[in-house]
Design an enzyme around this catalytic site. Structure first.
Site, mmCIF file in Angstrom:
data_model
loop_
_atom_site.group_PDB
_atom_site.id
_atom_site.type_symbol
_atom_site.label_atom_id
_atom_site.label_comp_id
_atom_site.label_asym_id
_atom_site.label_seq_id
_atom_site.Cartn_x
_atom_site.Cartn_y
_atom_site.Cartn_z
ATOM 1 N N SER A 263 0.800 -1.233 0.000
ATOM 2 C CA SER A 263 0.000 0.000 0.000
ATOM 3 C C SER A 263 0.834 1.285 0.000
ATOM 4 O O SER A 263 0.505 2.220 -0.740
ATOM 5 C CB SER A 263 -0.980 -0.014 1.175
ATOM 6 O OG SER A 263 -1.899 -1.053 0.983
ATOM 7 N N THR B 164 -5.629 -2.663 8.540
ATOM 8 C CA THR B 164 -5.481 -4.054 8.134
ATOM 9 C C THR B 164 -5.417 -4.956 9.368
ATOM 10 O O THR B 164 -5.648 -4.504 10.491
ATOM 11 C CB THR B 164 -4.259 -4.210 7.184
ATOM 12 O OG1 THR B 164 -4.244 -5.551 6.693
ATOM 13 C CG2 THR B 164 -2.932 -3.904 7.863
ATOM 14 N N LYS C 124 -9.230 -4.604 11.836
ATOM 15 C CA LYS C 124 -10.377 -4.205 11.004
ATOM 16 C C LYS C 124 -11.718 -4.188 11.758
ATOM 17 O O LYS C 124 -12.585 -3.382 11.462
ATOM 18 C CB LYS C 124 -10.494 -5.120 9.782
ATOM 19 C CG LYS C 124 -9.478 -4.832 8.686
ATOM 20 C CD LYS C 124 -9.784 -5.699 7.467
ATOM 21 C CE LYS C 124 -8.810 -5.465 6.350
ATOM 22 N NZ LYS C 124 -9.162 -6.227 5.135
ATOM 23 N N ASN D 141 -11.871 -1.008 6.600
ATOM 24 C CA ASN D 141 -10.490 -1.028 6.074
ATOM 25 C C ASN D 141 -10.022 0.365 5.664
ATOM 26 O O ASN D 141 -8.867 0.546 5.300
ATOM 27 C CB ASN D 141 -10.330 -2.025 4.913
ATOM 28 C CG ASN D 141 -10.825 -1.454 3.590
ATOM 29 O OD1 ASN D 141 -11.687 -0.583 3.559
ATOM 30 N ND2 ASN D 141 -10.276 -1.940 2.497
ATOM 31 N N ASP E 288 -13.156 -3.142 0.419
ATOM 32 C CA ASP E 288 -12.790 -4.471 -0.102
ATOM 33 C C ASP E 288 -13.846 -5.023 -1.068
ATOM 34 O O ASP E 288 -13.511 -5.659 -2.070
ATOM 35 C CB ASP E 288 -12.599 -5.472 1.052
ATOM 36 C CG ASP E 288 -11.235 -5.332 1.707
ATOM 37 O OD1 ASP E 288 -10.306 -4.803 1.059
ATOM 38 O OD2 ASP E 288 -11.088 -5.753 2.873
ATOM 39 N N GLY F 262 -13.677 -20.348 2.054
ATOM 40 C CA GLY F 262 -13.244 -19.543 3.203
ATOM 41 C C GLY F 262 -14.379 -18.699 3.739
ATOM 42 O O GLY F 262 -15.355 -18.414 3.011
HETATM 43 P P1 NAP Z 1 -8.957 -14.519 7.973
HETATM 44 O O1 NAP Z 1 -10.057 -13.656 8.463
HETATM 45 O O2 NAP Z 1 -7.890 -14.968 8.909
HETATM 46 O O3 NAP Z 1 -9.654 -15.853 7.322
HETATM 47 C C1 NAP Z 1 -8.873 -16.892 6.837
HETATM 48 C C2 NAP Z 1 -9.769 -17.928 6.157
HETATM 49 O O4 NAP Z 1 -8.899 -18.911 5.558
HETATM 50 C C3 NAP Z 1 -10.697 -18.692 7.088
HETATM 51 O O5 NAP Z 1 -11.885 -19.030 6.419
HETATM 52 C C4 NAP Z 1 -9.889 -19.980 7.375
HETATM 53 O O6 NAP Z 1 -10.702 -21.088 7.699
HETATM 54 C C5 NAP Z 1 -9.263 -20.218 6.027
HETATM 55 N N1 NAP Z 1 -8.060 -21.028 6.100
HETATM 56 C C6 NAP Z 1 -6.820 -20.655 6.527
HETATM 57 N N2 NAP Z 1 -5.968 -21.689 6.427
HETATM 58 C C7 NAP Z 1 -6.670 -22.733 5.931
HETATM 59 C C8 NAP Z 1 -6.341 -24.081 5.592
HETATM 60 N N3 NAP Z 1 -5.106 -24.548 5.754
HETATM 61 N N4 NAP Z 1 -7.314 -24.877 5.105
HETATM 62 C C9 NAP Z 1 -8.568 -24.423 4.928
HETATM 63 N N5 NAP Z 1 -8.950 -23.151 5.229
HETATM 64 C C10 NAP Z 1 -8.007 -22.327 5.721
HETATM 65 O O7 NAP Z 1 -8.176 -13.847 6.752
HETATM 66 P P2 NAP Z 1 -8.763 -12.772 5.711
HETATM 67 O O8 NAP Z 1 -8.582 -11.407 6.255
HETATM 68 O O9 NAP Z 1 -10.113 -13.217 5.296
HETATM 69 O O10 NAP Z 1 -7.705 -12.901 4.494
HETATM 70 C C11 NAP Z 1 -7.656 -14.084 3.717
HETATM 71 C C12 NAP Z 1 -6.745 -13.900 2.513
HETATM 72 O O11 NAP Z 1 -7.274 -12.919 1.644
HETATM 73 C C13 NAP Z 1 -5.318 -13.458 2.849
HETATM 74 O O12 NAP Z 1 -4.413 -14.180 2.046
HETATM 75 C C14 NAP Z 1 -5.306 -11.997 2.461
HETATM 76 O O13 NAP Z 1 -4.021 -11.544 2.061
HETATM 77 C C15 NAP Z 1 -6.246 -12.021 1.263
HETATM 78 N N6 NAP Z 1 -6.849 -10.707 1.021
HETATM 79 C C16 NAP Z 1 -6.571 -10.119 -0.182
HETATM 80 C C17 NAP Z 1 -7.111 -8.876 -0.462
HETATM 81 C C18 NAP Z 1 -6.796 -8.242 -1.779
HETATM 82 O O14 NAP Z 1 -6.935 -7.010 -1.880
HETATM 83 N N7 NAP Z 1 -6.407 -8.997 -2.790
HETATM 84 C C19 NAP Z 1 -7.939 -8.225 0.470
HETATM 85 C C20 NAP Z 1 -8.210 -8.858 1.683
HETATM 86 C C21 NAP Z 1 -7.653 -10.113 1.947
HETATM 87 P P3 NAP Z 1 -11.153 -21.376 9.225
HETATM 88 O O15 NAP Z 1 -12.334 -20.488 9.487
HETATM 89 O O16 NAP Z 1 -11.467 -22.821 9.216
HETATM 90 O O17 NAP Z 1 -9.953 -21.037 10.092
#
Ligand code: NAP
Length: 292
Positions: A23, A68, A72, A93, A111, A135
């Site tokens: 960012s 972030t 959040k 965010n 987002d 997810g």
């Molecule tokens: P979060 O709130 O921690 O959620 C993580 C999710 O991933 C949960 O559903 C978790 O399942 C699942 N998960 C993690 N490890 C797993 C595994 N080994 N097997 C199966 N499920 C698994 O994280 P978040 O904030 O949603 O972010 C998730 C991803 O999105 C990150 O990589 C982040 O960088 C990306 N993201 C990208 C953008 C973009 O602008 N491109 C924006 C936001 C986020 P459980 O509930 O079972 O733990």
């Protein structure tokens, strides 16, 4: 190293830890492009310091910030006003400090807009599509919100932890009672059962993100239908193993860089009131991410 000498307006990124965020590069390139004397700085804030950090933004004359992980949800209680997306998604965010209100905090979530714009930019309009979301974390909430608003035909959330997935769907069904939103546990059987009936699959989990680039949620023995579009929110690497497998199967793929850029562009416009230079922001990011 970011030089803040002589800059008139400050924006920043609150998170903990902040190590590899794109960012600052993306926003500082955008300010330079528009000739704005603004600067974007990383602001690592430990969770126990958040109650001091938020009011401190007013004292330090910040115009706004991005928020972030892990803040959040926690910042919401300090906001004077929340946008509808922030309220429904349950996360902020982007914060705008409104000068006329002398430190009035407006909490917004870009987002969902960022995700939708990244799909549209890739020529993928989710209206009428049957979608699977892998997810149920914070990013998944924004994605399901965007898909419901864009009138996807149906959205099935598959998550490892059943309780979290079911909660997300129950919660968003209240806002979108006329949309077909469903939950199922994430298992090989549930992926197998999709069997070509799906138009778009979105990975919102962090599986496959650098440095764990050889991980993938989709087992190799389950075919990826060539007519389905596969999207991954992970942007580092640009092509995750999930997307590489989908591409090898002949499917169209969309990586997470577009969402990052478009959520940033929406935040930029919220702070500056000017149209974000999206191409410049993309170029600034491309130099920083690995291909795999
Ligand atoms: P979060 O709130 O921690 O959620 C993580 C999710 O991933 C949960 O559903 C978790 O399942 C699942 N998960 C993690 N490890 C797993 C595994 N080994 N097997 C199966 N499920 C698994 O994280 P978040 O904030 O949603 O972010 C998730 C991803 O999105 C990150 O990589 C982040 O960088 C990306 N993201 C990208 C953008 C973009 O602008 N491109 C924006 C936001 C986020 P459980 O509930 O079972 O733990």
């Amino acid at each position: 190293m970011i030089n803040i000498t002589g800059k008139t307006s400050l924006v920043g990124l609150i998170g903990w830890p902040i190590e590899h965020s794109l960012s600052p590069k993306m926003h500082n390139a955008a300010f330079a492009e528009l000739g704005l004397d603004w600067v974007y700085v990383p602001l690592p804030v430990r969770p126990d310091n958040l109650p001091q950090a938020i009011p401190g933004l007013v004292a330090l004359n910040f115009v706004g910030v991005n928020v972030t992980v892990p803040h959040k949800q926690a910042v919401m209680r300090y906001m004077d006003e929340l946008s509808q997306s922030a309220q429904t998604i349950g996360a902020v965010n982007t914060i705008c400090l409104r000068a006329e209100g002398k430190g009035k905090f407006y909490g917004h979530n870009t987002d969902a807009t960022g995700f939708l714009n990244s799909l549209l930019e890739a020529d993928c309009n989710p209206q009428g599509m049957r979608v699977v979301v892998l997810g149920a974390g914070g990013a998944a909430r924004a994605v399901v919100f965007a898909l419901a608003q864009a009138k996807a035909d149906s959205v099935i959330v598959l998550n490892r932890t059943a309780q979290r997935g079911a909660f997300l769907v129950d919660d968003l069904v209240e806002t979108f009672p006329n949309n077909a939103l469903h939950f199922a546990p994430l298992t090989d059987e549930s992926l197998m059962a999709l069997d070509g009936q799906i138009d778009l699959v979105v990975n919102t989990t962090s599986v496959g993100m650098s440095p764990h680039v050889s991980s993938c949620l989709w087992p190799t023995n389950i075919p990826m239908p060539a007519q389905t579009i596969f999207c991954d929110l992970v942007y580092n690497p640009l092509e995750t193993l999930f997307l590489a497998q989908a591409r090898a199967a002949g499917a169209k793929t969309i990586n997470g860089l577009g969402m990052l850029i478009h959520q940033g562009a929406a935040a930029f416009e919220c702070w500056t009131g000017q149209t974000a230079p999206v191409a410049v922001m993309r170029q600034a990011c491309l130099g920083e991410v690995s291909v795999r």
